[in-house]
Motif scaffolding. Structure first.
Motif, mmCIF file in Angstrom:
data_model
loop_
_atom_site.group_PDB
_atom_site.id
_atom_site.type_symbol
_atom_site.label_atom_id
_atom_site.label_comp_id
_atom_site.label_asym_id
_atom_site.label_seq_id
_atom_site.Cartn_x
_atom_site.Cartn_y
_atom_site.Cartn_z
ATOM 1 N N ILE A 129 0.830 -1.210 0.000
ATOM 2 C CA ILE A 129 0.000 0.000 0.000
ATOM 3 C C ILE A 129 0.861 1.255 0.000
ATOM 4 O O ILE A 129 0.522 2.260 -0.630
ATOM 5 C CB ILE A 129 -1.027 0.001 1.160
ATOM 6 N N SER A 130 1.993 1.194 0.672
ATOM 7 C CA SER A 130 2.906 2.336 0.699
ATOM 8 C C SER A 130 3.469 2.608 -0.701
ATOM 9 O O SER A 130 3.475 3.749 -1.173
ATOM 10 C CB SER A 130 4.037 2.058 1.688
ATOM 11 N N ILE A 131 3.926 1.577 -1.361
ATOM 12 C CA ILE A 131 4.479 1.707 -2.718
ATOM 13 C C ILE A 131 3.394 2.163 -3.694
ATOM 14 O O ILE A 131 3.613 3.062 -4.510
ATOM 15 C CB ILE A 131 5.105 0.369 -3.182
ATOM 16 N N THR A 132 2.222 1.563 -3.612
ATOM 17 C CA THR A 132 1.116 1.901 -4.514
ATOM 18 C C THR A 132 0.701 3.362 -4.345
ATOM 19 O O THR A 132 0.486 4.067 -5.327
ATOM 20 C CB THR A 132 -0.086 0.961 -4.261
ATOM 21 N N SER A 133 0.617 3.813 -3.112
ATOM 22 C CA SER A 133 0.239 5.193 -2.837
ATOM 23 C C SER A 133 1.227 6.162 -3.483
ATOM 24 O O SER A 133 0.830 7.130 -4.133
ATOM 25 C CB SER A 133 0.191 5.418 -1.326
ATOM 26 N N LYS A 134 2.504 5.876 -3.332
ATOM 27 C CA LYS A 134 3.539 6.755 -3.903
ATOM 28 C C LYS A 134 3.549 6.688 -5.435
ATOM 29 O O LYS A 134 3.624 7.713 -6.104
ATOM 30 C CB LYS A 134 4.901 6.382 -3.332
ATOM 31 N N GLN A 135 3.481 5.483 -5.995
ATOM 32 C CA GLN A 135 3.519 5.330 -7.451
ATOM 33 C C GLN A 135 2.343 6.014 -8.132
ATOM 34 O O GLN A 135 2.479 6.551 -9.219
ATOM 35 C CB GLN A 135 3.533 3.855 -7.842
ATOM 36 N N MET A 136 1.180 5.971 -7.500
ATOM 37 C CA MET A 136 -0.020 6.534 -8.120
ATOM 38 C C MET A 136 -0.279 7.974 -7.712
ATOM 39 O O MET A 136 -1.238 8.592 -8.173
ATOM 40 C CB MET A 136 -1.231 5.665 -7.792
ATOM 41 N N GLY A 137 0.555 8.508 -6.826
ATOM 42 C CA GLY A 137 0.346 9.879 -6.370
ATOM 43 C C GLY A 137 -0.983 10.040 -5.657
ATOM 44 O O GLY A 137 -1.657 11.052 -5.792
ATOM 45 N N MET A 138 -1.339 9.022 -4.905
ATOM 46 C CA MET A 138 -2.645 8.976 -4.251
ATOM 47 C C MET A 138 -2.442 9.061 -2.730
ATOM 48 O O MET A 138 -1.707 8.267 -2.160
ATOM 49 C CB MET A 138 -3.321 7.652 -4.616
ATOM 50 N N GLN A 139 -3.096 10.022 -2.110
ATOM 51 C CA GLN A 139 -3.022 10.130 -0.657
ATOM 52 C C GLN A 139 -4.025 9.163 -0.052
ATOM 53 O O GLN A 139 -5.180 9.102 -0.471
ATOM 54 C CB GLN A 139 -3.338 11.558 -0.212
ATOM 55 N N THR A 144 -6.907 2.996 11.623
ATOM 56 C CA THR A 144 -6.486 1.645 11.987
ATOM 57 C C THR A 144 -6.052 1.565 13.441
ATOM 58 O O THR A 144 -5.737 2.572 14.072
ATOM 59 C CB THR A 144 -5.330 1.174 11.070
ATOM 60 N N HIS A 145 -6.042 0.340 13.921
ATOM 61 C CA HIS A 145 -5.491 0.037 15.241
ATOM 62 C C HIS A 145 -4.186 -0.737 15.095
ATOM 63 O O HIS A 145 -3.556 -1.091 16.091
ATOM 64 C CB HIS A 145 -6.482 -0.801 16.063
ATOM 65 N N LEU A 146 -3.786 -1.048 13.878
ATOM 66 C CA LEU A 146 -2.588 -1.855 13.632
ATOM 67 C C LEU A 146 -1.327 -1.020 13.823
ATOM 68 O O LEU A 146 -1.045 -0.105 13.034
ATOM 69 C CB LEU A 146 -2.624 -2.441 12.217
ATOM 70 N N GLU A 147 -0.580 -1.340 14.850
ATOM 71 C CA GLU A 147 0.633 -0.585 15.168
ATOM 72 C C GLU A 147 1.635 -0.594 14.011
ATOM 73 O O GLU A 147 2.268 0.417 13.739
ATOM 74 C CB GLU A 147 1.292 -1.146 16.440
ATOM 75 N N ASP A 148 1.776 -1.735 13.320
ATOM 76 C CA ASP A 148 2.731 -1.814 12.206
ATOM 77 C C ASP A 148 2.377 -0.822 11.102
ATOM 78 O O ASP A 148 3.253 -0.211 10.499
ATOM 79 C CB ASP A 148 2.764 -3.231 11.620
ATOM 80 N N LEU A 149 1.105 -0.667 10.824
ATOM 81 C CA LEU A 149 0.655 0.260 9.790
ATOM 82 C C LEU A 149 0.871 1.705 10.246
ATOM 83 O O LEU A 149 1.275 2.560 9.458
ATOM 84 C CB LEU A 149 -0.823 0.007 9.467
ATOM 85 N N ILE A 150 0.649 1.963 11.511
ATOM 86 C CA ILE A 150 0.847 3.312 12.059
ATOM 87 C C ILE A 150 2.317 3.703 11.965
ATOM 88 O O ILE A 150 2.651 4.815 11.550
ATOM 89 C CB ILE A 150 0.353 3.379 13.528
ATOM 90 N N HIS A 151 3.214 2.789 12.297
ATOM 91 C CA HIS A 151 4.648 3.102 12.291
ATOM 92 C C HIS A 151 5.201 3.275 10.879
ATOM 93 O O HIS A 151 6.220 3.936 10.705
ATOM 94 C CB HIS A 151 5.434 2.029 13.044
ATOM 95 N N LYS A 152 4.552 2.722 9.890
ATOM 96 C CA LYS A 152 5.006 2.832 8.503
ATOM 97 C C LYS A 152 4.461 4.100 7.828
ATOM 98 O O LYS A 152 4.913 4.492 6.766
ATOM 99 C CB LYS A 152 4.556 1.578 7.726
ATOM 100 N N ALA A 153 3.492 4.769 8.458
ATOM 101 C CA ALA A 153 2.842 5.934 7.870
ATOM 102 C C ALA A 153 3.790 7.129 7.767
ATOM 103 O O ALA A 153 4.706 7.283 8.574
ATOM 104 C CB ALA A 153 1.623 6.317 8.710
ATOM 105 N N ASP A 154 3.548 7.969 6.756
ATOM 106 C CA ASP A 154 4.306 9.215 6.626
ATOM 107 C C ASP A 154 3.979 10.147 7.794
ATOM 108 O O ASP A 154 4.826 10.858 8.300
ATOM 109 C CB ASP A 154 3.964 9.919 5.309
#
Length: 173
Positions: A129-139, A144-154
């Motif tokens: 999802i991180s790569i897809t968001s950047k490649q497509m220029g999509m915010q 979420t409650h998932l800590e791993d997803l929170i820590h990977k967020a910009d």
């Protein structure tokens, strides 16, 4: 209607039908490609393929969605793994938003997009999802409650309630 006008009308109708068919095939192809890239990224240990199959009946043209897993074709609605449905439904939303590129701001709001993924596949989905968001220029704004997803967020914002009052603060990723 005279013969000349009838011929023009017939040619215009043929053009519209062929353009409609071309557009449907393009959307189908892009949706399948995006979904299959996502399935490979999130389920690298499985051989999965997403297929969109046109189904024409008396009421018109419909599309049936299938997953081919190691040669076994299953209608998407009958898939047992909720994680597969999470990924495909996310791809459908991304594809829909991409169709309107230029006429809408490219922002997608997601509520627990990976709620059915297991701990093994979650890191793959987060990277995808991180790569897809950047490649497509999509915010993507993700709740979420998932800590791993929170820590990977910009950027991450946490909302907590204390004595009935919401407190909002930024979290370092």
């Amino acid at each position: 209607m005279n013969e000349e006008n009838l011929d023009k009308f017939s040619k215009a109708l043929d053009f519209l039908y062929s353009f409609s068919e071309f557009t449907r095939n393009e959307v189908k192809s892009k949706l399948e490609n995006l979904s299959n890239l996502a399935l490979k990224a999130v389920f690298p240990d499985k051989k999965m393929e997403f297929k969109v199959i046109p189904n024409r009946n008396k009421k018109g043209l419909f599309y049936d969605l299938y997953i081919n897993t190691d040669g076994k074709i299953t209608p998407l609605k009958d898939c047992k793994g909720g994680g597969v449905l999470d990924i495909i439904s996310l791809c459908l939303r991304i594809s829909y938003l991409r169709i309107f590129k230029g006429s809408l701001r490219q922002v997608l709001i997601l509520d627990e997009p990976f709620k059915n993924l297991d701990a093994v596949r979650l890191p793959f989905a987060i990277d995808w999802i991180s790569i897809t968001s950047k490649q497509m220029g999509m915010q993507m704004i993700i709740v979420t409650h998932l800590e791993d997803l929170i820590h990977k967020a910009d950027k991450a914002i946490k909302v907590e309630q204390e004595n009935g009052i919401s407190k909002v603060y930024e979290v370092k990723g």
